[in-house]
Design a protein around this motif. Structure first.
Motif, PDB file in Angstrom:
ATOM      1  N   GLU A   1      14.462   5.410   2.815  1.00  0.00           N
ATOM      2  CA  GLU A   1      14.600   6.830   3.171  1.00  0.00           C
ATOM      3  C   GLU A   1      13.425   7.317   3.999  1.00  0.00           C
ATOM      4  OE1 GLU A   1      15.553  10.141   0.640  1.00  0.00           O
ATOM      5  OE2 GLU A   1      16.903   8.793  -0.450  1.00  0.00           O
ATOM      6  N   GLU A   2      13.732   8.172   4.939  1.00  0.00           N
ATOM      7  CA  GLU A   2      12.752   8.825   5.817  1.00  0.00           C
ATOM      8  C   GLU A   2      12.131   7.880   6.854  1.00  0.00           C
ATOM      9  OE1 GLU A   2      10.566  12.510   4.370  1.00  0.00           O
ATOM     10  OE2 GLU A   2      10.255  11.093   2.734  1.00  0.00           O
TER      11      GLU A   2
ATOM     12  N   VAL B   1       0.839  -1.210   0.000  1.00  0.00           N
ATOM     13  CA  VAL B   1       0.000   0.000   0.000  1.00  0.00           C
ATOM     14  C   VAL B   1       0.873   1.260   0.000  1.00  0.00           C
ATOM     15  CG1 VAL B   1      -1.932   1.159   1.168  1.00  0.00           C
ATOM     16  CG2 VAL B   1      -1.758  -1.314   1.269  1.00  0.00           C
ATOM     17  N   GLY B   2       2.105   1.115   0.476  1.00  0.00           N
ATOM     18  CA  GLY B   2       3.061   2.226   0.366  1.00  0.00           C
ATOM     19  C   GLY B   2       2.794   3.385   1.308  1.00  0.00           C
ATOM     20  N   LEU B   3       2.295   3.088   2.503  1.00  0.00           N
ATOM     21  CA  LEU B   3       1.990   4.193   3.421  1.00  0.00           C
ATOM     22  C   LEU B   3       3.059   4.401   4.502  1.00  0.00           C
ATOM     23  CD1 LEU B   3      -1.899   4.035   3.723  1.00  0.00           C
ATOM     24  CD2 LEU B   3      -0.504   5.813   2.676  1.00  0.00           C
ATOM     25  N   ALA B   4       4.160   3.666   4.399  1.00  0.00           N
ATOM     26  CA  ALA B   4       5.246   3.872   5.368  1.00  0.00           C
ATOM     27  C   ALA B   4       6.562   3.388   4.760  1.00  0.00           C
ATOM     28  CB  ALA B   4       4.971   3.076   6.640  1.00  0.00           C
ATOM     29  N   PRO B   5       7.652   4.129   5.006  1.00  0.00           N
ATOM     30  CA  PRO B   5       8.954   3.637   4.557  1.00  0.00           C
ATOM     31  C   PRO B   5       9.359   2.435   5.399  1.00  0.00           C
ATOM     32  CG  PRO B   5       9.141   5.871   5.499  1.00  0.00           C
ATOM     33  CD  PRO B   5       7.727   5.427   5.695  1.00  0.00           C
TER      34      PRO B   5
ATOM     35  N   SER C   1       1.430   9.696   4.459  1.00  0.00           N
ATOM     36  CA  SER C   1       1.850   8.406   5.030  1.00  0.00           C
ATOM     37  C   SER C   1       1.063   8.136   6.308  1.00  0.00           C
ATOM     38  CB  SER C   1       3.350   8.431   5.366  1.00  0.00           C
ATOM     39  OG  SER C   1       3.554   9.209   6.537  1.00  0.00           O
ATOM     40  N   ALA C   2       1.354   6.980   6.896  1.00  0.00           N
ATOM     41  CA  ALA C   2       0.681   6.603   8.142  1.00  0.00           C
ATOM     42  C   ALA C   2       1.105   7.494   9.315  1.00  0.00           C
ATOM     43  CB  ALA C   2       0.950   5.137   8.453  1.00  0.00           C
ATOM     44  N   ALA C   3       2.191   8.245   9.165  1.00  0.00           N
ATOM     45  CA  ALA C   3       2.518   9.235  10.200  1.00  0.00           C
ATOM     46  C   ALA C   3       1.424  10.305  10.232  1.00  0.00           C
ATOM     47  CB  ALA C   3       3.870   9.870   9.904  1.00  0.00           C
TER      48      ALA C   3
ATOM     49  N   LEU D   1       4.000  15.097   6.669  1.00  0.00           N
ATOM     50  CA  LEU D   1       5.113  14.938   7.615  1.00  0.00           C
ATOM     51  C   LEU D   1       6.343  14.344   6.947  1.00  0.00           C
ATOM     52  CD1 LEU D   1       3.106  13.818  10.779  1.00  0.00           C
ATOM     53  CD2 LEU D   1       4.137  16.057  10.307  1.00  0.00           C
ATOM     54  N   LEU D   2       6.132  13.550   5.918  1.00  0.00           N
ATOM     55  CA  LEU D   2       7.270  13.026   5.162  1.00  0.00           C
ATOM     56  C   LEU D   2       7.352  13.744   3.815  1.00  0.00           C
ATOM     57  CD1 LEU D   2       7.069   9.166   5.802  1.00  0.00           C
ATOM     58  CD2 LEU D   2       8.147  10.956   7.180  1.00  0.00           C
ATOM     59  N   LYS D   3       8.570  13.957   3.362  1.00  0.00           N
ATOM     60  CA  LYS D   3       8.784  14.618   2.057  1.00  0.00           C
ATOM     61  C   LYS D   3       8.147  13.813   0.938  1.00  0.00           C
ATOM     62  CE  LYS D   3      13.162  17.018   2.283  1.00  0.00           C
ATOM     63  NZ  LYS D   3      14.053  16.239   3.134  1.00  0.00           N
ATOM     64  N   ARG D   4       8.181  12.469   1.084  1.00  0.00           N
ATOM     65  CA  ARG D   4       7.699  11.616  -0.013  1.00  0.00           C
ATOM     66  C   ARG D   4       6.187  11.711  -0.197  1.00  0.00           C
ATOM     67  NH1 ARG D   4       8.229   5.399   1.544  1.00  0.00           N
ATOM     68  NH2 ARG D   4       5.991   5.165   1.637  1.00  0.00           N
TER      69      ARG D   4
END
Ligand SMILES: N[C@@H](CCC(=O)N[C@@H](CS)C(=O)NCC(=O)O)C(=O)O
Length: 222
Positions: free
Chosen positions: A91-92, A82-86, A161-163, A155-158
């Motif tokens: 990175e990050e 799902v791509g919601l967290a590194p 996300s789940a953050a 919160l993340l540059k990418r």
């Protein structure tokens, strides 16, 4: 893995973080709602799932999990597609972990303020000193968010996300205690999060949070 996903929830509580994340992931949980005021979290059945009698609890993959941050990490680690967290080594990753847990630094301040300003049944039980201190600590805790959100949308540059699902719910409560005109980037971020389809879907599914009876709570006179 069992297919059923069941979220134990209280409207307007930290369970919102998990519900919103599940919807962002395209998962459809059954939502069981409890009323704290009626003591429903104190039943032996519920405490068998959550030893401290707290929400959220998530039943998933034939497991029972509590703690919103742990549930968030579990969901992202078991569903990396799902791509919601590194992931580890990406990175990050360090920023992701920091913000996921920092959301609880803010969450605990909100919890203390909710207790003082909303849940204590008599005004004379409140401590203006404690409220004043917690409001200041909350404002200080929002400063790093204001700085990071001046540079990026999430919160993340990418990107999202789940953050953000951990933090977003917390901010909705924070604005009842700290004026957001001092934090324009945080205010814009919160509006951005609220605009997401999955956020709105979670609001509808959980039902309206009932306990704030005004937009803003001033620190009472000592
Ligand atoms: N750190 C835990 C905190 C859980 C928690 O305190 N949940 C509150 C609702 S936001 C609760 O269940 N309170 C019930 C009570 O205090 O009786 C988490 O993030 O899941």
């Amino acid at each position: 893995m069992g297919d059923e996903i069941r979220l134990h929830s209280v409207a307007g509580s930290r369970s919102f973080r998990v519900l919103w994340l599940l919807f962002e992931m395209g998962l459809e949980p059954e939502v069981l709602t409890y009323d704290i005021a009626k003591g429903e979290l104190r039943s032996p059945e519920f405490q068998g799932l959550s030893p401290a009698g707290r929400v959220p609890v998530l039943e998933i993959d034939s497991k029972v999990l509590f703690e919103s941050g742990a549930i968030t990490q579990y969901l992202c680690e078991t569903r990396p597609e799902v791509g919601l967290a590194p992931g580890v080594g990406e990175e990050e990753r360090e920023h992701y972990l920091t913000w996921v847990h920092y959301a609880e630094t803010i969450g605990v301040l909100i919890q203390n303020l909710n207790l003082q300003q909303v849940f204590l049944p008599k005004p004379e039980m409140r401590s203006p000193t404690v409220i004043g201190i917690e409001v200041k600590r909350l404002a200080i805790s929002l400063k790093p968010l204001e700085q990071i959100l001046a540079q990026q949308d999430y919160l993340l540059k990418r990107g999202f996300s789940a953050a953000d699902t951990m933090m977003g719910f917390t901010l909705e409560s924070a604005r009842h205690y700290v004026k957001f005109d001092r934090f324009p980037n945080v205010a814009a971020y919160q509006a951005r999060l609220e605009g997401r389809e999955a956020y709105q879907k979670a609001l509808k599914a959980e039902g309206l949070q009932q306990f704030y009876d005004r937009d803003f709570y001033e620190v009472p006179e000592a």
